[in-house]
Every structure is written in structure tokens, then in C-alpha cells.
Design a protein around this motif. Structure first.
Motif, PDB file in Angstrom:
ATOM      1  N   ASN A 111      38.170  35.130  41.837  1.00  0.00           N
ATOM      2  CA  ASN A 111      36.866  35.027  41.876  1.00  0.00           C
ATOM      3  C   ASN A 111      36.089  36.472  41.542  1.00  0.00           C
ATOM      4  O   ASN A 111      36.539  37.495  41.796  1.00  0.00           O
ATOM      5  CB  ASN A 111      36.523  35.145  43.584  1.00  0.00           C
ATOM      6  CG  ASN A 111      36.800  33.766  44.007  1.00  0.00           C
ATOM      7  OD1 ASN A 111      36.898  32.746  43.267  1.00  0.00           O
ATOM      8  ND2 ASN A 111      37.361  33.897  45.352  1.00  0.00           N
ATOM      9  N   TYR A 112      34.970  36.396  40.662  1.00  0.00           N
ATOM     10  CA  TYR A 112      34.359  37.361  40.086  1.00  0.00           C
ATOM     11  C   TYR A 112      32.871  37.153  39.780  1.00  0.00           C
ATOM     12  O   TYR A 112      32.471  35.944  39.904  1.00  0.00           O
ATOM     13  CB  TYR A 112      35.072  37.824  38.779  1.00  0.00           C
ATOM     14  CG  TYR A 112      34.910  36.831  37.738  1.00  0.00           C
ATOM     15  CD1 TYR A 112      33.749  36.701  36.687  1.00  0.00           C
ATOM     16  CD2 TYR A 112      35.873  35.792  37.615  1.00  0.00           C
ATOM     17  CE1 TYR A 112      33.603  35.776  35.677  1.00  0.00           C
ATOM     18  CE2 TYR A 112      35.962  34.669  36.649  1.00  0.00           C
ATOM     19  CZ  TYR A 112      34.561  34.880  35.550  1.00  0.00           C
ATOM     20  OH  TYR A 112      34.686  33.810  34.807  1.00  0.00           O
ATOM     21  N   PRO A 113      31.913  38.139  39.863  1.00  0.00           N
ATOM     22  CA  PRO A 113      30.626  38.130  39.614  1.00  0.00           C
ATOM     23  C   PRO A 113      30.052  37.532  38.341  1.00  0.00           C
ATOM     24  O   PRO A 113      30.896  38.174  37.328  1.00  0.00           O
ATOM     25  CB  PRO A 113      29.916  39.193  40.334  1.00  0.00           C
ATOM     26  CG  PRO A 113      31.131  40.401  40.134  1.00  0.00           C
ATOM     27  CD  PRO A 113      32.195  39.616  40.139  1.00  0.00           C
ATOM     28  N   GLU A 114      28.857  36.836  38.146  1.00  0.00           N
ATOM     29  CA  GLU A 114      28.495  36.617  36.882  1.00  0.00           C
ATOM     30  C   GLU A 114      28.073  37.788  36.120  1.00  0.00           C
ATOM     31  O   GLU A 114      28.137  37.903  34.824  1.00  0.00           O
ATOM     32  CB  GLU A 114      27.464  35.490  37.064  1.00  0.00           C
ATOM     33  CG  GLU A 114      27.000  35.075  35.657  1.00  0.00           C
ATOM     34  CD  GLU A 114      25.807  33.962  35.740  1.00  0.00           C
ATOM     35  OE1 GLU A 114      25.674  33.108  35.247  1.00  0.00           O
ATOM     36  OE2 GLU A 114      25.179  34.069  36.835  1.00  0.00           O
ATOM     37  N   SER A 115      27.618  38.717  36.928  1.00  0.00           N
ATOM     38  CA  SER A 115      27.441  40.407  36.268  1.00  0.00           C
ATOM     39  C   SER A 115      27.589  41.120  37.359  1.00  0.00           C
ATOM     40  O   SER A 115      27.617  41.140  38.499  1.00  0.00           O
ATOM     41  CB  SER A 115      25.874  40.319  35.765  1.00  0.00           C
ATOM     42  OG  SER A 115      25.159  40.130  36.870  1.00  0.00           O
ATOM     43  N   PHE A 116      28.198  42.267  36.739  1.00  0.00           N
ATOM     44  CA  PHE A 116      28.486  43.493  37.665  1.00  0.00           C
ATOM     45  C   PHE A 116      27.389  44.490  38.010  1.00  0.00           C
ATOM     46  O   PHE A 116      26.650  44.615  37.270  1.00  0.00           O
ATOM     47  CB  PHE A 116      29.710  44.491  37.070  1.00  0.00           C
ATOM     48  CG  PHE A 116      31.091  43.703  37.112  1.00  0.00           C
ATOM     49  CD1 PHE A 116      31.733  43.164  38.238  1.00  0.00           C
ATOM     50  CD2 PHE A 116      31.818  43.377  35.823  1.00  0.00           C
ATOM     51  CE1 PHE A 116      32.827  42.616  38.119  1.00  0.00           C
ATOM     52  CE2 PHE A 116      33.001  42.981  35.716  1.00  0.00           C
ATOM     53  CZ  PHE A 116      33.351  42.390  37.089  1.00  0.00           C
ATOM     54  N   GLY A 117      27.558  45.070  39.228  1.00  0.00           N
ATOM     55  CA  GLY A 117      26.346  46.002  39.720  1.00  0.00           C
ATOM     56  C   GLY A 117      26.909  47.387  39.451  1.00  0.00           C
ATOM     57  O   GLY A 117      27.534  47.806  38.543  1.00  0.00           O
ATOM     58  N   LYS A 118      26.836  47.965  40.570  1.00  0.00           N
ATOM     59  CA  LYS A 118      27.235  49.457  40.408  1.00  0.00           C
ATOM     60  C   LYS A 118      29.088  49.509  40.678  1.00  0.00           C
ATOM     61  O   LYS A 118      29.450  50.513  39.978  1.00  0.00           O
ATOM     62  CB  LYS A 118      26.726  50.269  41.692  1.00  0.00           C
ATOM     63  CG  LYS A 118      25.141  50.399  41.937  1.00  0.00           C
ATOM     64  CD  LYS A 118      24.799  51.262  42.828  1.00  0.00           C
ATOM     65  CE  LYS A 118      23.196  51.352  43.193  1.00  0.00           C
ATOM     66  NZ  LYS A 118      22.762  52.370  44.161  1.00  0.00           N
ATOM     67  N   GLU A 119      29.375  48.581  40.991  1.00  0.00           N
ATOM     68  CA  GLU A 119      30.995  48.496  41.219  1.00  0.00           C
ATOM     69  C   GLU A 119      31.402  47.195  40.490  1.00  0.00           C
ATOM     70  O   GLU A 119      30.533  46.294  40.580  1.00  0.00           O
ATOM     71  CB  GLU A 119      31.672  48.774  42.478  1.00  0.00           C
ATOM     72  CG  GLU A 119      31.218  49.920  43.196  1.00  0.00           C
ATOM     73  CD  GLU A 119      31.924  49.847  44.649  1.00  0.00           C
ATOM     74  OE1 GLU A 119      32.523  50.877  45.066  1.00  0.00           O
ATOM     75  OE2 GLU A 119      31.769  48.804  45.451  1.00  0.00           O
ATOM     76  N   ARG A 120      32.595  47.255  40.074  1.00  0.00           N
ATOM     77  CA  ARG A 120      33.220  46.121  39.459  1.00  0.00           C
ATOM     78  C   ARG A 120      34.291  45.357  40.437  1.00  0.00           C
ATOM     79  O   ARG A 120      35.400  46.097  40.460  1.00  0.00           O
ATOM     80  CB  ARG A 120      33.728  46.317  37.933  1.00  0.00           C
ATOM     81  CG  ARG A 120      32.762  46.685  37.086  1.00  0.00           C
ATOM     82  CD  ARG A 120      33.568  47.085  35.661  1.00  0.00           C
ATOM     83  NE  ARG A 120      34.250  48.256  35.856  1.00  0.00           N
ATOM     84  CZ  ARG A 120      34.973  48.755  34.997  1.00  0.00           C
ATOM     85  NH1 ARG A 120      35.156  48.029  33.609  1.00  0.00           N
ATOM     86  NH2 ARG A 120      35.626  49.838  34.970  1.00  0.00           N
ATOM     87  N   ILE A 121      33.882  44.522  41.114  1.00  0.00           N
ATOM     88  CA  ILE A 121      34.987  44.068  42.359  1.00  0.00           C
ATOM     89  C   ILE A 121      35.205  42.471  41.860  1.00  0.00           C
ATOM     90  O   ILE A 121      34.310  41.728  41.788  1.00  0.00           O
ATOM     91  CB  ILE A 121      34.399  44.087  43.620  1.00  0.00           C
ATOM     92  CG1 ILE A 121      34.060  45.642  43.961  1.00  0.00           C
ATOM     93  CG2 ILE A 121      35.187  43.629  44.657  1.00  0.00           C
ATOM     94  CD1 ILE A 121      33.311  45.822  45.418  1.00  0.00           C
ATOM     95  N   VAL A 122      36.485  42.152  42.004  1.00  0.00           N
ATOM     96  CA  VAL A 122      36.904  41.072  41.944  1.00  0.00           C
ATOM     97  C   VAL A 122      38.132  40.566  43.059  1.00  0.00           C
ATOM     98  O   VAL A 122      38.592  41.471  43.595  1.00  0.00           O
ATOM     99  CB  VAL A 122      37.849  40.800  40.636  1.00  0.00           C
ATOM    100  CG1 VAL A 122      36.735  40.792  39.311  1.00  0.00           C
ATOM    101  CG2 VAL A 122      39.073  41.682  40.321  1.00  0.00           C
ATOM    102  N   GLU A 123      38.503  39.252  43.285  1.00  0.00           N
ATOM    103  CA  GLU A 123      39.311  39.032  44.470  1.00  0.00           C
ATOM    104  C   GLU A 123      40.213  37.928  43.789  1.00  0.00           C
ATOM    105  O   GLU A 123      39.896  37.029  43.027  1.00  0.00           O
ATOM    106  CB  GLU A 123      38.529  38.145  45.518  1.00  0.00           C
ATOM    107  CG  GLU A 123      37.372  39.034  46.251  1.00  0.00           C
ATOM    108  CD  GLU A 123      36.811  38.296  47.372  1.00  0.00           C
ATOM    109  OE1 GLU A 123      37.081  37.377  47.492  1.00  0.00           O
ATOM    110  OE2 GLU A 123      35.979  38.912  47.951  1.00  0.00           O
ATOM    111  N   LEU A 124      41.461  38.443  44.211  1.00  0.00           N
ATOM    112  CA  LEU A 124      42.581  37.656  43.690  1.00  0.00           C
ATOM    113  C   LEU A 124      43.549  36.983  44.636  1.00  0.00           C
ATOM    114  O   LEU A 124      43.932  37.628  45.694  1.00  0.00           O
ATOM    115  CB  LEU A 124      43.432  38.663  42.617  1.00  0.00           C
ATOM    116  CG  LEU A 124      44.891  37.895  42.175  1.00  0.00           C
ATOM    117  CD1 LEU A 124      44.511  36.960  40.926  1.00  0.00           C
ATOM    118  CD2 LEU A 124      45.822  39.114  41.597  1.00  0.00           C
TER     119      LEU A 124
END
Length: 296
Positions: A111-124
Motif C-alpha cells: 500500500n502506498y500513496p498516490e503522491s508523497f508528502g513530507k515523508e515517504r511511507i508505504v505498508e508491506l
């Protein structure tokens, strides 16, 4: 004497100014806007002119407040969409918004956001190999079933299937920090090191490896085991073929061997080759489960 500009003209200019600052992403300058209106509003009488300037100042101040509120509430009014990449019987490459590349192993989900903000966070959930684009201003974090892996730009592998009792993070290049989410404990990895988080005990430990490249041979459809216990081999085969392989005998779980398999080999082929070496038999039960039992 009446002003050469009517109230309607003033309203139109204020409306144009408001439109220019409506979006939080618009190009707005209070100084430029005030100067523009000051030049246009030139009443004949000084008293009337001073009154008009005061009105403009009030209007500009109000617009500044609106623009500030727009910036503050924009993430809440327009939340970033979350995307999901998943696999079944094949691996898959995913390119993230920042240019980072992720290779997902079989039966994995990211799972990852369509665009990153101040941080780049993904879930695996599952296993993935990450090649992260360097950006010191925006840390990259992987949340994976009890641990958080933090990097700036590097190459690493995370094995974090929800059904497993272990979460493994292996570093190939650069440096990463692995955090135990339960107690905040952190471990810094160097290349050819693996951080192992044990869910049952909540412990996080580091183990050295001879060659971390062997951890990512799955990207080429190869399962490569070197002096690996049968318990680890069974776990990898479970993920690869999406079955539950159970080993009741402790001696068999700890039995170590070397093995090398290709993606075109079936689970039956592999177990038939391993059974004589490990001295075990296997049979399928209900609920997609295979039991391995040691022979005398």
C-alpha cells in the motif's frame, strides 16, 4: 465629487483578487495585490481615497486568512488516495511516485500513496525488494507487521508475511534503521546483515550473512538455500506456492541442507527431491495444508 470608479468596479477587482488566491497552490502576493488596487482606486477627494485604501487593506487581510486556512485544511479536504499493488503466482515490479522501484514477491501486497508528502511511507504484507531514490529531506519508511524500516536511499529486502512468526530485513547496499514498533528499539544495519524480528517474543536481533544477494534470487524465480534449516525452507515454499506446510518434529525442523530450485519446478517435484535427503514423508490434509513427518 464622485470617484471615477464605481462600487461595481471595485467589487470586480476584489473578485479577481479572490479568484487568484482561491487555491492553496495559487500564486498570491499581498504586496502585489495591494499595489494593483491602490493604482486603480484613485478618487478625487483625499478623504475618500484614504477610506478606500483602508477597505482594501481589510479585504487583503481577510484574503490572507482565507489562503492560510486553505493551506492548513487542504490535506483534509483533499486526502491523498492510497494505491495497492498485489501479486499472486507471479512477481511484480512497482514504480513509486518518487521514482523508487519495488519488486513484490509472490502473494504479497504493498500500500502506498498516490503522491508523497513530507515523508515517504508505504505498508508491506509479504516480501519485497526495495531500490529507494535518495532524498535526505524526505525519509522513506516501510511499515511491515511489527517493524518500521527507515532509509534515505538504499537497496534492501523485507520479508514480512502476516502468517509468519518472523520479519526479516536484509540490507544489500547503504544503511537502514529497523525499529521494533512495540518498544521503540532500533537496530542499524550494514550491508550483508539481516535484522530478525520475532513476533512471539517481541525481540529484534542482527545476524551477519555471507552474501545477501542470495536473499533476492526469488526475483529471478529461483529459490536458493545454503545451510538452511528445513523450517526455513518450508516457510519459503509456503509463500512461493501459497500453501501451509507444517513440520511437527523438532529434529526435522532444525535439519539443515543446501538446495537450489527453479520457478518451473512444482511443489511436488521439490518435496520429492527433499524427502530422501531430509528423511521425511509428506501428505496433504484439509484446508490447503501439507504435513511433513520424519521417518525412522
Amino acid at each position: 465629487m464622485n470617484s471615477p470608479h464605481s462600487d461595481n468596479d471595485t467589487d470586480k477587482w476584489l473578485e479577481q483578487l479572490s479568484s487568484a488566491t482561491h487555491s492553496p497552490k495559487g500564486d498570491f502576493s499581498a504586496e502585489k495585490s495591494y499595489s494593483m488596487l491602490q493604482q486603480r482606486l484613485k478618487p478625487a477627494r483625499r478623504k475618500q481615497n484614504l477610506f478606500s485604501i483602508q477597505q482594501v487593506r481589510t479585504a487583503v487581510a481577510g484574503l490572507l486568512v482565507l489562503v492560510g486556512l486553505g493551506w492548513a485544511f487542504h490535506p483534509y479536504l483533499h486526502p491523498v488516495r492510497t494505491l495497492t499493488a498485489s501479486t499472486r503466482t507471479q512477481t511484480r515490479c512497482v514504480r513509486l511516485p518518487d521514482g523508487s522501484e519495488v519488486t513484490l514477491n509472490r502473494h504479497s501486497r504493498l500500500n502506498y500513496p498516490e503522491s508523497f508528502g513530507k515523508e515517504r511511507i508505504v505498508e508491506l504484507n509479504g516480501e519485497a525488494y526495495f531500490e529507494v531514490s535518495k532524498n535526505p529531506q524526505k525519509p522513506f519508511r516501510v511499515k511491515a507487521n511489527g517493524v518500521t524500516v527507515s532509509v534515505l536511499g538504499t537497496h534492501f529486502n523485507v520479508n514480512a508475511y502476516a502468517a509468519d512468526s518472523l520479519v526479516e530485513t536484509t540490507l544489500l547496499e547503504g544503511s537502514v534503521s529497523v525499529c521494533n514498533n512495540a518498544n521503540g528499539e532500533q537496530k542499524i544495519l550494514k550491508p550483508n546483515e539481516t535484522a530478525i524480528y520475532r513476533k512471539t517474543t517481541g525481540t529484534l536481533s542482527i545476524h551477519a550473512m555471507k552474501d545477501a544477494q542470495k536473499e533476492i534470487t526469488w526475483r529471478e524465480g529461483i529459490l536458493d538455500f545454503e545451510d538452511a534449516p528445513m523450517e526455513e525452507i518450508a516457510r519459503e515454499l509456503s509463500h512461493h506456492f501459497n500453501v501451509d506446510i507444517q513440520i511437527a518434529d523438532k529434529q526435522l525442523r532444525n535439519y539443515k541442507l543446501n538446495a537450489h530450485f527453479h520457478q518451473d519446478e512444482t511443489l511436488t517435484d521439490i518435496l520429492d527431491m527433499l524427502a530422501p535427503i531430509g528423511r521425511f514423508t509428506y501428505h496433504a490434509t484439509k484446508n490447503n495444508t501439507i504435513e511433513l513427518k520424519r521417518t525412522n
